[in-house]
Design a protein around this motif. Structure first.
Motif, mmCIF file in Angstrom:
data_model
loop_
_atom_site.group_PDB
_atom_site.id
_atom_site.type_symbol
_atom_site.label_atom_id
_atom_site.label_comp_id
_atom_site.label_asym_id
_atom_site.label_seq_id
_atom_site.Cartn_x
_atom_site.Cartn_y
_atom_site.Cartn_z
ATOM 1 N N ASN A 90 -8.629 -0.830 12.756
ATOM 2 C CA ASN A 90 -8.588 -0.924 11.291
ATOM 3 C C ASN A 90 -9.355 -2.079 10.813
ATOM 4 O O ASN A 90 -8.959 -3.307 11.234
ATOM 5 C CB ASN A 90 -7.185 -0.974 10.512
ATOM 6 C CG ASN A 90 -6.349 0.776 10.779
ATOM 7 O OD1 ASN A 90 -7.380 1.512 10.468
ATOM 8 N ND2 ASN A 90 -5.350 0.626 11.072
ATOM 9 N N ARG A 111 0.857 -1.144 0.032
ATOM 10 C CA ARG A 111 -0.088 0.133 -0.010
ATOM 11 C C ARG A 111 0.762 1.316 -0.012
ATOM 12 O O ARG A 111 0.587 2.246 -0.891
ATOM 13 C CB ARG A 111 -0.855 0.190 1.192
ATOM 14 C CG ARG A 111 -1.718 1.330 1.512
ATOM 15 C CD ARG A 111 -2.973 1.083 1.998
ATOM 16 N NE ARG A 111 -2.747 0.382 3.496
ATOM 17 C CZ ARG A 111 -2.677 1.085 4.559
ATOM 18 N NH1 ARG A 111 -2.456 2.235 4.554
ATOM 19 N NH2 ARG A 111 -2.622 0.381 5.736
ATOM 20 N N TYR A 112 1.860 1.031 0.910
ATOM 21 C CA TYR A 112 2.784 2.622 0.964
ATOM 22 C C TYR A 112 3.520 2.787 -0.385
ATOM 23 O O TYR A 112 3.713 3.719 -0.941
ATOM 24 C CB TYR A 112 3.552 2.599 1.995
ATOM 25 C CG TYR A 112 3.045 2.846 3.321
ATOM 26 C CD1 TYR A 112 2.092 2.145 4.182
ATOM 27 C CD2 TYR A 112 2.925 4.233 3.558
ATOM 28 C CE1 TYR A 112 1.455 2.670 5.078
ATOM 29 C CE2 TYR A 112 2.561 4.823 4.953
ATOM 30 C CZ TYR A 112 1.753 4.024 5.704
ATOM 31 O OH TYR A 112 1.164 4.166 6.654
ATOM 32 N N PHE A 158 -12.700 1.695 8.091
ATOM 33 C CA PHE A 158 -12.825 0.671 7.115
ATOM 34 C C PHE A 158 -11.994 1.406 5.813
ATOM 35 O O PHE A 158 -11.878 0.831 4.697
ATOM 36 C CB PHE A 158 -14.273 0.526 6.684
ATOM 37 C CG PHE A 158 -14.917 -0.471 7.618
ATOM 38 C CD1 PHE A 158 -15.258 0.160 8.701
ATOM 39 C CD2 PHE A 158 -14.984 -1.772 6.993
ATOM 40 C CE1 PHE A 158 -15.846 -1.153 9.632
ATOM 41 C CE2 PHE A 158 -15.561 -2.826 8.086
ATOM 42 C CZ PHE A 158 -16.087 -2.347 9.130
ATOM 43 N N TYR A 192 -17.866 -3.697 -3.862
ATOM 44 C CA TYR A 192 -16.479 -3.170 -3.120
ATOM 45 C C TYR A 192 -15.538 -3.266 -4.187
ATOM 46 O O TYR A 192 -15.298 -4.112 -5.112
ATOM 47 C CB TYR A 192 -16.306 -4.354 -2.226
ATOM 48 C CG TYR A 192 -14.861 -4.032 -1.287
ATOM 49 C CD1 TYR A 192 -14.911 -2.699 -0.487
ATOM 50 C CD2 TYR A 192 -13.953 -4.694 -1.489
ATOM 51 C CE1 TYR A 192 -14.047 -2.466 0.201
ATOM 52 C CE2 TYR A 192 -12.962 -4.280 -0.545
ATOM 53 C CZ TYR A 192 -12.974 -3.080 0.225
ATOM 54 O OH TYR A 192 -11.801 -2.814 0.652
ATOM 55 N N VAL A 220 -6.418 3.732 4.814
ATOM 56 C CA VAL A 220 -5.528 4.649 5.050
ATOM 57 C C VAL A 220 -4.906 4.351 6.689
ATOM 58 O O VAL A 220 -5.905 3.735 7.434
ATOM 59 C CB VAL A 220 -5.776 6.089 5.038
ATOM 60 C CG1 VAL A 220 -5.455 6.521 3.600
ATOM 61 C CG2 VAL A 220 -7.194 6.290 5.734
ATOM 62 N N ASP A 221 -3.881 4.716 7.084
ATOM 63 C CA ASP A 221 -3.547 4.653 8.506
ATOM 64 C C ASP A 221 -3.809 6.213 8.940
ATOM 65 O O ASP A 221 -3.229 7.147 8.677
ATOM 66 C CB ASP A 221 -2.043 4.519 8.808
ATOM 67 C CG ASP A 221 -1.793 2.912 8.137
ATOM 68 O OD1 ASP A 221 -2.479 2.079 8.647
ATOM 69 O OD2 ASP A 221 -0.579 3.017 7.643
ATOM 70 N N HIS A 265 -9.046 -3.649 7.016
ATOM 71 C CA HIS A 265 -8.399 -3.269 5.881
ATOM 72 C C HIS A 265 -8.733 -4.548 4.878
ATOM 73 O O HIS A 265 -8.089 -5.381 4.891
ATOM 74 C CB HIS A 265 -6.976 -2.957 5.865
ATOM 75 C CG HIS A 265 -6.867 -1.497 6.210
ATOM 76 N ND1 HIS A 265 -5.674 -1.172 6.895
ATOM 77 C CD2 HIS A 265 -7.533 -0.520 6.489
ATOM 78 C CE1 HIS A 265 -5.558 0.108 7.246
ATOM 79 N NE2 HIS A 265 -6.735 0.671 7.026
ATOM 80 N N SER A 307 -13.198 -7.727 15.716
ATOM 81 C CA SER A 307 -12.669 -6.492 15.194
ATOM 82 C C SER A 307 -13.131 -5.403 16.323
ATOM 83 O O SER A 307 -12.623 -4.484 16.886
ATOM 84 C CB SER A 307 -12.539 -6.119 13.751
ATOM 85 O OG SER A 307 -12.305 -4.778 13.619
#
Lengths: 210, 210
Positions: free
Chosen positions: B191, A19-20, B176, A101, B179-180, B193, A197
């Motif tokens: 999170n 992702r980064y 959801f 999604y 991103v952090d 993800h 979660s």
DNA sequence: TAGATTGTTAATCGATTAACAATC
DNA sequence: TAGATTGTTAATCGATTAACAATC
């Protein structure tokens, strides 16, 4: 793909690296050092180098990592270079939401159909898909080389669905039902247990309050 | 709630314990030993005892654990004995799906509203809720003692929403968006993800194939 | 070449498992 | 009491961090 024997602690971090790197690529960044990346990601540079070295190391001394190359290599490791077809089983709210999604198709996951057993939803439209009967599942999986089944049925029905799809040669199950599925060794499961979660969140709130 | 200083490795396992205890309770099981539970859950008995002893220990030598008592205690630790109100921000597919999602309300999470900024969805019905304008969010959070904000907006909008709700005193964010989030210390983030979970599945399939 | 930064080895830290005395 | 099983201490294992020689 080659390598196994790499710890789950490491492989679980790969999607976040990916992702980064996606973001860096979009920003036009060409190279990055473990130090710079560590600052962005709030992890240690040591961990980044250690993680990558598990796969042979993708960098160059004195230079760092080429963003584009690293991005592609991690994509390969994650198996994102292979297109995988998937079906959704269960056309309830969650199943339907997953049809819409985004983020799948971008990553090589192609949705091929959505199935349910309730006559009242069979034949209804969900986005571009028409909900099919579970009776058709076997044929569809066999004819289309389906690799992933998304299980979005109530927990009591989930194990039976898992048994069926593993039998039919599906390789992976993305499980949204709140049960631990038993599957044969030709099948892997990744759970998304939303309530759990949320409970973690509740716990962390409680601790913070204390 | 009292205790902090308990490792994340431990607390992340609590929801799963809670799930198994719920099932045992439903089956009318009165007591269980760490050994029996370990067999059901496929973990070591040692780990179970070690985990529970972090919170003081809930068992009795020679007897094991009283299912009902253990269930209640873990529920308390997780903060499930407190009702917490929450709002959903973002009335896209994910936000809508979460409105319908069961499992919240059973666990003390009460949905109070759903918000969006797009005029085209404001005013539309989602289940029992009418989508409200983001402009109303501040008032609703203040008036209703909202503790949790569910962020289900596109990633580019997520940080701004997080800033807003943390400012307004929300204690936890269930995020959801991919991103952090950066949040002040009065706010905690959990999170979800989904794409990263799916990538983990893809990786595990790739490894299995190798 | 000199500076930068990797990949890797060694040191530390944390989490899991084993063992057992305490005790119901 | 005798048997069972906990809570806890000690041993092991694995993951993270630190350090540094190799090298671009």
């Amino acid at each position: 793909m080659r390598n196994n024997g790499i710890s789950r602690a490491v492989t679980k971090r790969l999607p976040r690296y990916y992702r980064y790197l996606t973001a860096l690529k979009e920003q036009g960044v060409e190279r990055i050092s473990s130090k710079e990346l560590s600052e962005k990601m709030k992890v240690t540079a040591s961990q980044i180098r250690q993680d990558f070295s598990n796969f042979g190391g993708f960098g160059q001394q004195g230079y760092g990592y080429n963003v584009d190359y690293l991005y592609k290599e991690i994509g390969k490791i994650l198996g994102l270079d292979t297109e995988r077809k998937m079906v959704i089983i269960g056309a309830g709210r969650m199943g339907q939401a997953l049809v819409y999604y985004q983020g799948f198709s971008k990553r090589g996951f192609t949705l091929t159909g959505i199935f349910d057993k309730a006559p009242s939803v069979i034949g209804t439209k969900v986005g571009d898909f028409t909900v099919q009967s579970l009776d058709e599942l076997e044929q569809v999986i066999k004819d289309n080389d389906i690799k992933i089944a998304v299980i979005a049925v109530p927990k009591l029905a989930a194990q039976e669905v898992a048994d069926t799809v593993c039998d039919l040669g599906v390789e992976g199950i993305w499980n949204f039902a709140l049960v631990d599925l038993k599957v044969p060794s030709n099948c892997v499961v990744e759970n998304v247990h939303l309530v759990e979660s949320l409970m973690n969140l509740a716990y962390n709130i409680s601790v913070k309050e204390s």
